[in-house]
Write a protein that holds these residues in place. Sequence first.
Motif, PDB file in Angstrom:
ATOM      1  N   LEU A 314      -8.367  -9.831   1.904  1.00 16.74           N
ATOM      2  CA  LEU A 314      -6.918  -9.690   2.019  1.00 16.74           C
ATOM      3  C   LEU A 314      -6.536  -8.412   2.771  1.00 16.74           C
ATOM      4  CD1 LEU A 314      -5.820 -10.796  -1.581  1.00 16.74           C
ATOM      5  CD2 LEU A 314      -5.614 -12.104   0.556  1.00 16.74           C
ATOM      6  N   LEU A 315      -7.253  -7.328   2.505  1.00 21.41           N
ATOM      7  CA  LEU A 315      -6.919  -6.070   3.164  1.00 21.41           C
ATOM      8  C   LEU A 315      -7.193  -6.155   4.665  1.00 21.41           C
ATOM      9  CD1 LEU A 315      -5.884  -3.356   1.907  1.00 21.41           C
ATOM     10  CD2 LEU A 315      -8.154  -2.449   2.427  1.00 21.41           C
ATOM     11  N   SER A 316      -8.293  -6.814   5.022  1.00 17.30           N
ATOM     12  CA  SER A 316      -8.628  -6.941   6.441  1.00 17.30           C
ATOM     13  C   SER A 316      -7.631  -7.823   7.175  1.00 17.30           C
ATOM     14  CB  SER A 316     -10.042  -7.520   6.575  1.00 17.30           C
ATOM     15  OG  SER A 316     -10.360  -7.770   7.928  1.00 17.30           O
ATOM     16  N   ARG A 317      -7.232  -8.908   6.540  1.00 17.01           N
ATOM     17  CA  ARG A 317      -6.357  -9.870   7.209  1.00 17.01           C
ATOM     18  C   ARG A 317      -4.891  -9.447   7.192  1.00 17.01           C
ATOM     19  NH1 ARG A 317      -6.620 -15.539   4.453  1.00 17.01           N
ATOM     20  NH2 ARG A 317      -5.441 -14.371   2.876  1.00 17.01           N
ATOM     21  N   ASN A 318      -4.397  -8.957   6.063  1.00 17.17           N
ATOM     22  CA  ASN A 318      -2.965  -8.700   5.906  1.00 17.17           C
ATOM     23  C   ASN A 318      -2.544  -7.249   6.112  1.00 17.17           C
ATOM     24  OD1 ASN A 318      -2.721 -11.432   5.233  1.00 17.17           O
ATOM     25  ND2 ASN A 318      -2.964 -11.021   3.040  1.00 17.17           N
ATOM     26  N   TYR A 319      -3.513  -6.357   6.205  1.00 14.12           N
ATOM     27  CA  TYR A 319      -3.170  -4.936   6.352  1.00 14.12           C
ATOM     28  C   TYR A 319      -3.790  -4.351   7.626  1.00 14.12           C
ATOM     29  CZ  TYR A 319      -1.380  -5.153   1.567  1.00 14.12           C
ATOM     30  OH  TYR A 319      -0.660  -5.484   0.441  1.00 14.12           O
ATOM     31  N   VAL A 320      -5.100  -4.146   7.592  1.00 13.88           N
ATOM     32  CA  VAL A 320      -5.760  -3.549   8.760  1.00 13.88           C
ATOM     33  C   VAL A 320      -5.589  -4.438   9.997  1.00 13.88           C
ATOM     34  CG1 VAL A 320      -7.982  -2.783   9.702  1.00 13.88           C
ATOM     35  CG2 VAL A 320      -7.429  -2.368   7.288  1.00 13.88           C
ATOM     36  N   GLY A 321      -5.683  -5.737   9.787  1.00 14.46           N
ATOM     37  CA  GLY A 321      -5.532  -6.672  10.904  1.00 14.46           C
ATOM     38  C   GLY A 321      -4.144  -6.654  11.517  1.00 14.46           C
ATOM     39  N   LYS A 322      -3.173  -6.111  10.808  1.00 13.47           N
ATOM     40  CA  LYS A 322      -1.802  -6.028  11.304  1.00 13.47           C
ATOM     41  C   LYS A 322      -1.376  -4.600  11.627  1.00 13.47           C
ATOM     42  CE  LYS A 322      -0.302 -10.283   9.016  1.00 13.47           C
ATOM     43  NZ  LYS A 322       0.687 -10.910   8.102  1.00 13.47           N
ATOM     44  N   GLY A 323      -2.365  -3.732  11.789  1.00 15.22           N
ATOM     45  CA  GLY A 323      -2.068  -2.367  12.220  1.00 15.22           C
ATOM     46  C   GLY A 323      -1.890  -1.361  11.123  1.00 15.22           C
ATOM     47  N   LEU A 324      -2.018  -1.750   9.865  1.00 15.14           N
ATOM     48  CA  LEU A 324      -1.882  -0.811   8.747  1.00 15.14           C
ATOM     49  C   LEU A 324      -3.266  -0.220   8.479  1.00 15.14           C
ATOM     50  CD1 LEU A 324       0.438  -2.967   6.450  1.00 15.14           C
ATOM     51  CD2 LEU A 324       1.082  -1.326   8.232  1.00 15.14           C
ATOM     52  N   THR A 325      -3.629   0.802   9.230  1.00 16.91           N
ATOM     53  CA  THR A 325      -4.999   1.309   9.229  1.00 16.91           C
ATOM     54  C   THR A 325      -5.187   2.615   8.451  1.00 16.91           C
ATOM     55  OG1 THR A 325      -4.537   2.432  11.319  1.00 16.91           O
ATOM     56  CG2 THR A 325      -5.498   0.222  11.439  1.00 16.91           C
ATOM     57  N   THR A 326      -4.131   3.182   7.902  1.00 16.32           N
ATOM     58  CA  THR A 326      -4.263   4.412   7.109  1.00 16.32           C
ATOM     59  C   THR A 326      -3.819   4.151   5.679  1.00 16.32           C
ATOM     60  OG1 THR A 326      -2.021   5.191   7.613  1.00 16.32           O
ATOM     61  CG2 THR A 326      -3.780   5.803   9.162  1.00 16.32           C
ATOM     62  N   ILE A 327      -4.195   5.054   4.799  1.00 10.79           N
ATOM     63  CA  ILE A 327      -3.840   4.907   3.382  1.00 10.79           C
ATOM     64  C   ILE A 327      -2.324   4.909   3.211  1.00 10.79           C
ATOM     65  CG2 ILE A 327      -3.992   5.989   1.099  1.00 10.79           C
ATOM     66  CD1 ILE A 327      -6.746   7.033   1.894  1.00 10.79           C
ATOM     67  N   GLU A 328      -1.642   5.768   3.929  1.00  2.00           N
ATOM     68  CA  GLU A 328      -0.178   5.859   3.824  1.00  2.00           C
ATOM     69  C   GLU A 328       0.489   4.553   4.261  1.00  2.00           C
ATOM     70  OE1 GLU A 328      -1.950   9.769   3.835  1.00  2.00           O
ATOM     71  OE2 GLU A 328      -2.132   8.087   5.215  1.00  2.00           O
ATOM     72  N   LYS A 329      -0.002   3.949   5.338  1.00  7.98           N
ATOM     73  CA  LYS A 329       0.589   2.704   5.825  1.00  7.98           C
ATOM     74  C   LYS A 329       0.309   1.549   4.870  1.00  7.98           C
ATOM     75  CE  LYS A 329       0.455   3.897  10.752  1.00  7.98           C
ATOM     76  NZ  LYS A 329      -0.114   3.532  12.082  1.00  7.98           N
ATOM     77  N   VAL A 330      -0.897   1.525   4.325  1.00  6.90           N
ATOM     78  CA  VAL A 330      -1.251   0.462   3.377  1.00  6.90           C
ATOM     79  C   VAL A 330      -0.377   0.576   2.117  1.00  6.90           C
ATOM     80  CG1 VAL A 330      -3.068  -0.389   1.837  1.00  6.90           C
ATOM     81  CG2 VAL A 330      -3.605   0.194   4.215  1.00  6.90           C
ATOM     82  N   ALA A 331      -0.114   1.785   1.675  1.00  5.36           N
ATOM     83  CA  ALA A 331       0.643   2.013   0.439  1.00  5.36           C
ATOM     84  C   ALA A 331       2.045   1.429   0.511  1.00  5.36           C
ATOM     85  CB  ALA A 331       0.716   3.504   0.136  1.00  5.36           C
ATOM     86  N   LYS A 332       2.674   1.485   1.665  1.00  8.36           N
ATOM     87  CA  LYS A 332       4.050   0.993   1.795  1.00  8.36           C
ATOM     88  C   LYS A 332       4.159  -0.504   1.536  1.00  8.36           C
ATOM     89  CE  LYS A 332       5.419   4.564   5.119  1.00  8.36           C
ATOM     90  NZ  LYS A 332       5.899   4.838   6.497  1.00  8.36           N
ATOM     91  N   LYS A 333       3.080  -1.224   1.766  1.00 12.33           N
ATOM     92  CA  LYS A 333       3.101  -2.660   1.531  1.00 12.33           C
ATOM     93  C   LYS A 333       2.368  -3.026   0.244  1.00 12.33           C
ATOM     94  CE  LYS A 333       1.863  -7.078   3.690  1.00 12.33           C
ATOM     95  NZ  LYS A 333       1.313  -7.742   4.890  1.00 12.33           N
ATOM     96  N   TYR A 334       1.301  -2.287  -0.055  1.00 16.01           N
ATOM     97  CA  TYR A 334       0.457  -2.635  -1.211  1.00 16.01           C
ATOM     98  C   TYR A 334       1.138  -2.222  -2.527  1.00 16.01           C
ATOM     99  CZ  TYR A 334      -3.903  -3.319  -3.811  1.00 16.01           C
ATOM    100  OH  TYR A 334      -4.852  -3.768  -4.691  1.00 16.01           O
ATOM    101  N   CYS A 335       1.719  -1.038  -2.544  1.00 18.07           N
ATOM    102  CA  CYS A 335       2.370  -0.542  -3.772  1.00 18.07           C
ATOM    103  C   CYS A 335       3.614   0.271  -3.404  1.00 18.07           C
ATOM    104  CB  CYS A 335       1.389   0.296  -4.581  1.00 18.07           C
ATOM    105  SG  CYS A 335       1.979   0.730  -6.233  1.00 18.07           S
ATOM    106  N   PRO A 336       4.640  -0.391  -2.896  1.00 16.04           N
ATOM    107  CA  PRO A 336       5.830   0.336  -2.430  1.00 16.04           C
ATOM    108  C   PRO A 336       6.603   1.022  -3.570  1.00 16.04           C
ATOM    109  CG  PRO A 336       6.224  -2.024  -2.417  1.00 16.04           C
ATOM    110  CD  PRO A 336       4.777  -1.848  -2.718  1.00 16.04           C
TER     111      PRO A 336
END
Length: 356
Positions: A314-336
């Motif tokens: 899920l992280l590869s497809r929905n986060y890193v694969g869409k340009g969310l490559t840092t912890i800060e960027k992932v946090a905004k979608k994973y645990c806003p």
Amino acid sequence: MRKKLNQHLFVYLLILSLVITLGMNVQPLNNTSENHVLDVPERNVVSAISTEPLLAPTKSSAITPIPISRTSTIPATSAIAPIPADPPPIPTADIPAPTKEETAITEELVHTYEVTAFYLNVRTEPNAKSAIQKVVKQATRLEIIAETENGWLQLQSGGYIHGGYAKKVKNEATILSFSVTDTRQPTIEIQEIGAEQALESETIDELPDEEPTQPTSIVESESGLTEEHIAKIFEGTALSGEDLEQAILEIEEEYGINAYFTIAVMKLESGNGKSRLAKNKNNLFGLNAIDGDKYNKAFSFETKGDSVRKFGQLLSRNYVGKGLTTIEKVAKKYCPANSKWPSLVKSIMKSDYRKL
């Protein structure tokens, strides 16, 4: 009259004696004692014709000289040396014919695979619990000779890799290997154009025995961690002894998700493996735990390792694969809802690094 007859008779006798004398002086060609090569004319019959008179006329003689012609014929069989035939072959020593075992050729089809994971373990046996021989990098091409029933690939040089982290190269080559008693050199039969690239010698880049890398905010990065490192990080927590080490390294190999990051999110979301979701549903990351009915809507997994693999997917497809490559960027979608989530994750990563 009688005198003229006597003269004619004398001439004939003289001629006869000359003929006999000449005939005795001619020796047959085939009686020569020396083996000389004779130069002979192209025709097989040699003729010597003389039209000169034997006796020149004299003034005192009224005899008209009679032209004498003599033909000597030499048989072709005795005059022409036979043309030698092709020389017979030089006799050689008897060479025993090779046996079937000596000339047997074994054809082995070798498939070439390319590693898709960032780092992939080469193990001694076709299972995740066997010892790690070496580690290969992404895009490394490996020669595979067999595939096990459980999806592992056997390397020609020894060892196994998981088939899920390598893709087959289209072009292939057939390696012809001769028996040990055959003196010929093995050859390579190219089956398709461009297969030369797939036939490059297998390169296994063994990672140097170094300390793990210091974690950063980049999610898709290399951790340098091993199973032993991860086991040490889990010491004293409920996550220890759950066989999670291999699953964590697998998603780093396949998707590039940093192992430090995976462990930190796992610890934070599961309370070091003590949360209700972790115990009852093997859900270590709160996957699909939507507000309002978190527990019931959260995913359930057969094992905790399956939860780790789903997280990586899920992280590869929905986060890193869409340009969310840092912890800060992932946090905004994973645990806003939790603004401290990025700092908590990075704090756990630094703490784990200090344990090693």
